[in-house]
Motif scaffolding. Structure first.
Motif, PDB file in Angstrom:
ATOM      1  N   LEU A   9      -5.706   3.472  -4.438  1.00  0.00           N
ATOM      2  CA  LEU A   9      -4.873   3.394  -3.249  1.00  0.00           C
ATOM      3  C   LEU A   9      -5.188   2.143  -2.438  1.00  0.00           C
ATOM      4  N   SER A  10      -6.471   1.761  -2.419  1.00  0.00           N
ATOM      5  CA  SER A  10      -6.896   0.606  -1.626  1.00  0.00           C
ATOM      6  C   SER A  10      -6.594  -0.723  -2.302  1.00  0.00           C
ATOM      7  N   GLY A  11      -6.108  -0.698  -3.539  1.00  0.00           N
ATOM      8  CA  GLY A  11      -5.734  -1.929  -4.224  1.00  0.00           C
ATOM      9  C   GLY A  11      -6.754  -2.433  -5.224  1.00  0.00           C
ATOM     10  N   ASN A  12      -7.686  -1.587  -5.591  1.00  0.00           N
ATOM     11  CA  ASN A  12      -8.698  -1.965  -6.575  1.00  0.00           C
ATOM     12  C   ASN A  12      -8.282  -1.547  -7.981  1.00  0.00           C
ATOM     13  N   SER A  13      -8.862  -2.188  -8.976  1.00  0.00           N
ATOM     14  CA  SER A  13      -8.788  -1.693 -10.353  1.00  0.00           C
ATOM     15  C   SER A  13     -10.033  -0.855 -10.608  1.00  0.00           C
ATOM     16  N   VAL A  14      -9.968   0.026 -11.605  1.00  0.00           N
ATOM     17  CA  VAL A  14     -11.057   0.969 -11.868  1.00  0.00           C
ATOM     18  C   VAL A  14     -11.355   1.023 -13.360  1.00  0.00           C
ATOM     19  N   VAL A  15     -12.635   0.919 -13.692  1.00  0.00           N
ATOM     20  CA  VAL A  15     -13.131   1.269 -15.023  1.00  0.00           C
ATOM     21  C   VAL A  15     -13.981   2.508 -14.855  1.00  0.00           C
ATOM     22  N   TRP A  16     -13.597   3.570 -15.550  1.00  0.00           N
ATOM     23  CA  TRP A  16     -14.247   4.870 -15.378  1.00  0.00           C
ATOM     24  C   TRP A  16     -15.042   5.222 -16.629  1.00  0.00           C
ATOM     25  N   LYS A  17     -16.333   5.493 -16.417  1.00  0.00           N
ATOM     26  CA  LYS A  17     -17.186   5.986 -17.491  1.00  0.00           C
ATOM     27  C   LYS A  17     -17.526   7.440 -17.176  1.00  0.00           C
ATOM     28  N   PRO A  18     -16.778   8.398 -17.765  1.00  0.00           N
ATOM     29  CA  PRO A  18     -17.072   9.815 -17.526  1.00  0.00           C
ATOM     30  C   PRO A  18     -18.265  10.266 -18.358  1.00  0.00           C
ATOM     31  N   ALA A  41       0.809  -1.220   0.000  1.00  0.00           N
ATOM     32  CA  ALA A  41       0.000   0.000   0.000  1.00  0.00           C
ATOM     33  C   ALA A  41       0.842   1.270   0.000  1.00  0.00           C
ATOM     34  N   PRO A  42       1.970   1.338   0.754  1.00  0.00           N
ATOM     35  CA  PRO A  42       2.808   2.540   0.656  1.00  0.00           C
ATOM     36  C   PRO A  42       3.344   2.790  -0.751  1.00  0.00           C
ATOM     37  N   THR A  43       3.594   1.725  -1.506  1.00  0.00           N
ATOM     38  CA  THR A  43       4.046   1.884  -2.887  1.00  0.00           C
ATOM     39  C   THR A  43       2.932   2.467  -3.746  1.00  0.00           C
ATOM     40  N   ARG A  44       1.721   1.961  -3.547  1.00  0.00           N
ATOM     41  CA  ARG A  44       0.588   2.552  -4.275  1.00  0.00           C
ATOM     42  C   ARG A  44       0.426   4.026  -3.894  1.00  0.00           C
ATOM     43  N   GLY A  45       0.696   4.347  -2.632  1.00  0.00           N
ATOM     44  CA  GLY A  45       0.628   5.739  -2.203  1.00  0.00           C
ATOM     45  C   GLY A  45       1.646   6.612  -2.903  1.00  0.00           C
ATOM     46  N   ARG A  46       2.833   6.076  -3.150  1.00  0.00           N
ATOM     47  CA  ARG A  46       3.852   6.837  -3.870  1.00  0.00           C
ATOM     48  C   ARG A  46       3.413   7.099  -5.314  1.00  0.00           C
ATOM     49  N   ILE A  47       2.710   6.150  -5.907  1.00  0.00           N
ATOM     50  CA  ILE A  47       2.199   6.354  -7.270  1.00  0.00           C
ATOM     51  C   ILE A  47       1.147   7.459  -7.269  1.00  0.00           C
ATOM     52  N   ILE A  48       0.278   7.447  -6.262  1.00  0.00           N
ATOM     53  CA  ILE A  48      -0.717   8.522  -6.140  1.00  0.00           C
ATOM     54  C   ILE A  48      -0.018   9.865  -5.949  1.00  0.00           C
ATOM     55  N   ALA A  49       1.079   9.872  -5.203  1.00  0.00           N
ATOM     56  CA  ALA A  49       1.853  11.109  -5.042  1.00  0.00           C
ATOM     57  C   ALA A  49       2.371  11.598  -6.386  1.00  0.00           C
ATOM     58  N   ASN A  50       2.859  10.675  -7.221  1.00  0.00           N
ATOM     59  CA  ASN A  50       3.326  11.050  -8.565  1.00  0.00           C
ATOM     60  C   ASN A  50       2.197  11.695  -9.365  1.00  0.00           C
ATOM     61  N   VAL A  51       1.004  11.097  -9.288  1.00  0.00           N
ATOM     62  CA  VAL A  51      -0.156  11.635 -10.015  1.00  0.00           C
ATOM     63  C   VAL A  51      -0.445  13.058  -9.553  1.00  0.00           C
ATOM     64  N   GLY A  52      -0.419  13.272  -8.235  1.00  0.00           N
ATOM     65  CA  GLY A  52      -0.683  14.606  -7.707  1.00  0.00           C
ATOM     66  C   GLY A  52       0.291  15.646  -8.213  1.00  0.00           C
TER      67      GLY A  52
END
Length: 498
Positions: free
Chosen positions: A147-156, A44-55
């Motif tokens: 961040l929680s470890g899920n995959s996402v399909v987004w329909k905007p 999870a901390p690694t996923r958090g670092r990826i979210i930090a990159n996105v930000g």
């Protein structure tokens, strides 16, 4: 193909993108579902670092993304900058949650036994969002879900595909795998068909939806058929109560922004301004003057609001104008409906005939029996009514069944606490507008505004994780809960003598 045009100048094409069919969406859902377990194995901390990159990438591209929002859906540029900042704030908050997906160690009622809890990802999440906040609201779902470890399909929204594709590209550039966040553009019919197929097949483990109450009801019912609880953020008829002791100028500033910012196309837009009868006439007159003199037009200029998101939204606004009754007073503009050269607005900024612009409208004299009282208008239309007591104001504020956002302007603490206790809304503002959210505070409503689910802050983690409990018995014998208890003795005949 779907063609996205600039609502300020409908001749300008922003993007032309392929529309996905239900079968194609189902294929994408399967792909994301298959990839999810690999993503969840990342710490999870690694996923958090990826979210930090996105930000950081969103922050460094803030102006470009905001300009695209303004061009594609018409939000005033200063508001668009604020919306993009909300994405940055959301990433900044959740990067830390990668190190705080805490479980608990729980004491057991037995010896030589330990109890634990863990947050587990749900699986594959299907997110469906609207066009009024094409980056901020999606980030409230996508960031904590990833961040929680899920995959996402987004329909905007099909009205903002260029913004959606740009935001998706930023996530991928930040390190989110392309099969973990996948974006599809589709209309409502194809989306709902894919939703049903995906739920039936088991490739959708959670549904998140922001949009109208009518559609949310259908999505919630369909998810319920498959023993799922959708995360629903729906409409609002948000009240603002003005007490006699209020700072009136402050209240009017809040009403102007909440009622007409983003052309009234927010779920948290001001629905009805409730003014105490002792100040009703004077406050209404000042509000009308503010609206009459507000600049409307080119969203890249200094204006209160720009165009409607699309012709569809303008048509919806025109339908609501038909609900005006003979006992109402229509104020705030010399005309209603679409702004054109033939139906002009004083001080309009730009060329009205190029875009889908609407006159701001105040409908005064609203009562509890009016259709407009209980209808989310989702456009530059604010209703105004009066009340005599705070209890009456609370009853009026709750009576339509919506419960998203609310506000009261007062300097009396008793009014504040009575309003907070009595209002049904999930969000309450004191001396502030009904619109506005911070990334670390829960966002969501009750009743017709949602099913009690919350976005933002730590509370949204309950939407994208499931609690797993574990008991570890190291006594080397079978211990049966509630049966093999340690005996505790007491003297039942003890009487204290004084």
């Amino acid at each position: 193909m779907f063609t996205s045009t600039n609502p300020s100048d409908t001749n300008e094409v922003i993007a032309t993108v392929p529309e996905a069919t239900a079968a194609e969406i189902l294929t994408v859902l399967r792909t994301a579902k298959n990839a999810q377990k690999g993503w969840a194995k990342l710490p999870a901390p690694t996923r958090g670092r990826i979210i930090a990159n996105v930000g950081r990438l969103v922050e460094s591209n803030k102006e470009a993304l905001a300009k695209l929002i303004t061009k594609e859906m018409g939000k005033v540029y200063s508001e668009a900058l604020g919306e993009v900042q909300e994405v940055v704030d959301t990433c900044d908050f959740f990067l830390g949650e990668g190190r705080r997906l805490y479980g608990q160690t729980v004491p057991s009622e037995m010896q030589n036994k330990n109890l634990f809890t863990f947050r587990m990802p749900i699986g594959n999440v299907f997110i469906i969002t609207a066009g009024n906040f094409p980056t901020a609201v999606p980030s409230w779902y996508i960031v904590p879900a990833l961040l929680s470890g899920n995959s996402v399909v987004w329909k905007p929204s099909e009205f903002t595909p260029a913004v959606a594709n740009a935001l998706t590209a930023i996530f991928h550039a930040g390190g989110v795998p392309k099969d973990i966040l996948m974006t599809v553009i589709a209309d409502g019919g194809q989306t709902f068909a894919a939703l049903e197929s995906g739920l039936k097949e088991g490739v959708i483990n959670k549904v998140g939806f922001t949009g109208s109450t009518e559609v949310g009801r259908k999505i919630g019912a369909k998810a319920g058929e498959y023993i799922q609880s959708a995360c629903l953020e729906l409409g609002g008829k948000n009240p603002m109560v003005v007490m006699p002791d209020a700072n009136i100028d402050l209240a009017l500033d809040g009403a102007l922004f909440a009622g007409f910012g983003t052309a009234g196309q927010r779920c948290t837009s001001l629905g009805t301004l409730w003014i105490h009868e002792s100040i009703y006439d004077s406050v209404l007159a000042k509000f009308v003057a503010l609206v009459e003199n507000a600049a409307v037009g080119d969203p890249f200029k200094d204006v209160l609001f720009g165009p409607m998101i699309s012709q569809k939204y303008l048509d919806n606004h025109l339908t609501h104008l038909k609900m005006v009754q003979s006992h109402h007073k229509v104020l705030g503009s010399t005309s209603t409906g679409r702004i054109t050269a033939a139906n002009p607005r004083k001080g309009f900024v730009g060329d009205p005939d190029k875009g889908v612009f609407a006159h701001p409208v105040i409908v005064a004299g609203i009562t509890k029996n009016d259709e407009l009282y209980s209808t989310e208008t989702f456009g530059p239309l604010v209703t105004v009514g009066k009340f005599s007591t705070l209890d009456e104001a609370i009853d009026l504020a709750n009576g339509h069944g919506y419960g998203l956002s609310s506000a009261i302007y007062t300097n009396d603490p008793q009014n504040v606490w009575r309003f907070r206790e009595g209002i049904s809304a999930g969000m309450v503002s004191i001396n502030n507008s009904t619109s506005g959210a911070e990334a670390h505070l829960p966002f969501g409503g009750n009743g017709l505004s949602g099913n009690g689910s919350r976005q933002s802050g730590i509370w949204v983690l309950d939407q994208f994780t499931r609690w797993q409990s574990m008991n570890w018995d190291w006594s080397n014998k079978l211990q049966k809960a509630q049966m093999d208890l340690i005996e505790i003795k007491h003297d039942p005949n003890f009487v204290l003598k004084i």
